[in-house]
Design an enzyme around this catalytic site. Sequence first.
Site, PDB file in Angstrom:
ATOM      1  N   ASP A 139       4.762   3.152   1.244  1.00 20.47           N
ATOM      2  CA  ASP A 139       3.661   3.604   0.833  1.00 20.47           C
ATOM      3  C   ASP A 139       2.750   4.853   1.418  1.00 20.47           C
ATOM      4  O   ASP A 139       0.960   4.895   1.255  1.00 20.47           O
ATOM      5  CB  ASP A 139       2.912   2.374   1.119  1.00 20.47           C
ATOM      6  CG  ASP A 139       1.418   1.940   0.128  1.00 20.47           C
ATOM      7  OD1 ASP A 139       1.763   2.793  -1.074  1.00 20.47           O
ATOM      8  OD2 ASP A 139       0.593   1.683   0.496  1.00 20.47           O
ATOM      9  N   GLU A 145       1.849   1.069  -9.902  1.00 18.95           N
ATOM     10  CA  GLU A 145       1.061  -0.100  -9.270  1.00 18.95           C
ATOM     11  C   GLU A 145       0.032  -0.608  -9.821  1.00 18.95           C
ATOM     12  O   GLU A 145      -1.042   0.244  -9.297  1.00 18.95           O
ATOM     13  CB  GLU A 145       1.065   0.311  -7.561  1.00 18.95           C
ATOM     14  CG  GLU A 145       0.852   0.081  -6.623  1.00 18.95           C
ATOM     15  CD  GLU A 145       0.613   0.038  -5.107  1.00 18.95           C
ATOM     16  OE1 GLU A 145       0.467  -0.655  -4.106  1.00 18.95           O
ATOM     17  OE2 GLU A 145       0.772   0.645  -5.103  1.00 18.95           O
ATOM     18  N   LEU A 181      -8.085   0.228   4.748  1.00 19.56           N
ATOM     19  CA  LEU A 181      -7.296   0.866   4.472  1.00 19.56           C
ATOM     20  C   LEU A 181      -6.116   1.511   3.797  1.00 19.56           C
ATOM     21  O   LEU A 181      -6.004   1.152   2.149  1.00 19.56           O
ATOM     22  CB  LEU A 181      -4.857   0.515   5.322  1.00 19.56           C
ATOM     23  CG  LEU A 181      -5.471  -0.083   6.741  1.00 19.56           C
ATOM     24  CD1 LEU A 181      -4.045  -0.431   7.522  1.00 19.56           C
ATOM     25  CD2 LEU A 181      -5.522   1.793   7.862  1.00 19.56           C
ATOM     26  N   HIS A 226      -0.819  -7.161  -4.974  1.00 24.87           N
ATOM     27  CA  HIS A 226      -3.375  -6.931  -5.570  1.00 24.87           C
ATOM     28  C   HIS A 226      -2.951  -8.362  -6.390  1.00 24.87           C
ATOM     29  O   HIS A 226      -3.620  -8.333  -7.538  1.00 24.87           O
ATOM     30  CB  HIS A 226      -2.807  -6.186  -5.766  1.00 24.87           C
ATOM     31  CG  HIS A 226      -2.534  -4.877  -5.585  1.00 24.87           C
ATOM     32  ND1 HIS A 226      -3.339  -4.086  -4.510  1.00 24.87           N
ATOM     33  CD2 HIS A 226      -1.169  -3.328  -5.363  1.00 24.87           C
ATOM     34  CE1 HIS A 226      -3.751  -2.697  -3.695  1.00 24.87           C
ATOM     35  NE2 HIS A 226      -2.071  -2.190  -4.070  1.00 24.87           N
ATOM     36  N   HIS A 231      -7.424   0.543  -4.925  1.00 27.05           N
ATOM     37  CA  HIS A 231      -7.459   0.430  -6.088  1.00 27.05           C
ATOM     38  C   HIS A 231      -9.082   1.052  -6.505  1.00 27.05           C
ATOM     39  O   HIS A 231      -9.869   0.188  -6.327  1.00 27.05           O
ATOM     40  CB  HIS A 231      -6.478   0.020  -6.945  1.00 27.05           C
ATOM     41  CG  HIS A 231      -5.082  -0.122  -6.347  1.00 27.05           C
ATOM     42  ND1 HIS A 231      -4.124   0.563  -7.276  1.00 27.05           N
ATOM     43  CD2 HIS A 231      -4.324   0.324  -5.527  1.00 27.05           C
ATOM     44  CE1 HIS A 231      -3.366   0.366  -7.135  1.00 27.05           C
ATOM     45  NE2 HIS A 231      -3.463   0.068  -5.463  1.00 27.05           N
TER      46      HIS A 231
END
Length: 452
Positions: A332, A168, A366, A251, A180
């Site tokens: 996830d 990812e 989150l 994303h 990220h």
Amino acid sequence: MLQYPITLQTHNFISSPASPEPDTPIPENLTKVTKIVNCKILRDHKIIEKDAIWIQDGKIIDPHKFFWYQKRLPDEVLDAEGLLVAPGFIEAQINGAFGVDFSLPLDHDKYEKGLLKVSRGLLKYGTTSYCPTIVSSSSSVYHKVLSHLKPRAGSAKTGATVLGAHVEGPFINKARHGAHELGVLQASAHNGYKDFKNVYGFEGETPEAQKKLSEEDLNCVKIITCAPELDGVMGTIPDLVKAGITVSVGHSMANISQAEKAVINGATFITHLFNAMPQFHHRDPGVIGLLGSRFDLPRPYYGLICDGIHVHPNSIKIAYDSHPKGAILVTDAMSAMGLLPGSYQLGNMSVTKEDDRVYIEGTDTLAGSVITLDECIRNFIKFTHCSVIEALEAVTLHPASLLGIQESKGVIKPGADADLVFLSDDLFVRRVFVAGEEVDLKAIDAEIIKQF
């Protein structure tokens, strides 16, 4: 004259052959055959009552062919006690669990030990195959961890099948980086496929290893999440697909035109729909708008984190109503899944688990979930009022079809792997089989409890 056993007389045979020649030889070195009776079975988009499943050598077999060609009865008969039997669940996006983070490079033995812990622990929740997910990382991390994530068969002892890694990032949009790390993101792929290879280390670290592409290492990667609007990424999608990699849009700040072009180029998945992408706008619906694409464009599958936190139940129902056959439930989940509240790691970032949610430490962002896949199924039914069949296919047939493994995984039919989940009427996991062998779920419970 040979007579069918009563159970065979009433069985709905699949691709049953005509009776073989009378002198057909009985095979030598016959292996154990198990018959599971008194069960409801999810098969061919239906729940079939009072059916049976026949297993040999880790595969589901056709009882008609078995009887005629092997001329014997099953060695073992198991009573499912009326439970619903579904294919083993398939998880397309999970960052870790039980204190293990797949994105943290450890020495070989420690990493393998952690992978084994997760593979075994996931069986408790019905997950029999999964794609360990690596968040955006530096090249050095990919070079160290991806070699551990080659596809490997599961078993009752070693746990769920590893299907290959879901990477990812890091070719994602910094405007939608989510949890990220910004410092490792790649702003572009000017050199196309070569840039992807260099980042993920498909060719190895040493000059000798870089002389030729290692097919074995390439097979480590099953899914790549990327933002198609980044320079060079859109044109690389066909090369990634040609290499056998599932390309997912995520994303991303892509507008609807860019998102549809990515699908035309070969992208077949949307990573955690609604999260880390622009919200729906009636003039330009962006990536979310792919659920309503024109009829001549194949609509992609889409992942849903069905915890009621990442996505509101109403939004989940809107997605389901728009494209029910594209829904794939994902957790996830990150390393805190299965653990008590506290501080944990997600890649290089510190996160905090508070009850049923995880945040980047010191923020309200989150950072993955702590839900399990079986709970996602129950939530999906509650949020959408879909059928049990549709909910189960969102963790079986749909992810299997996305990954091109629908002949062996995600289905109950002759030739498929005998990965099975036995479910109560309220869809709680009661028994699990991997490759035809029953899992000792009590032993797994004991292993998990030891961590506390």
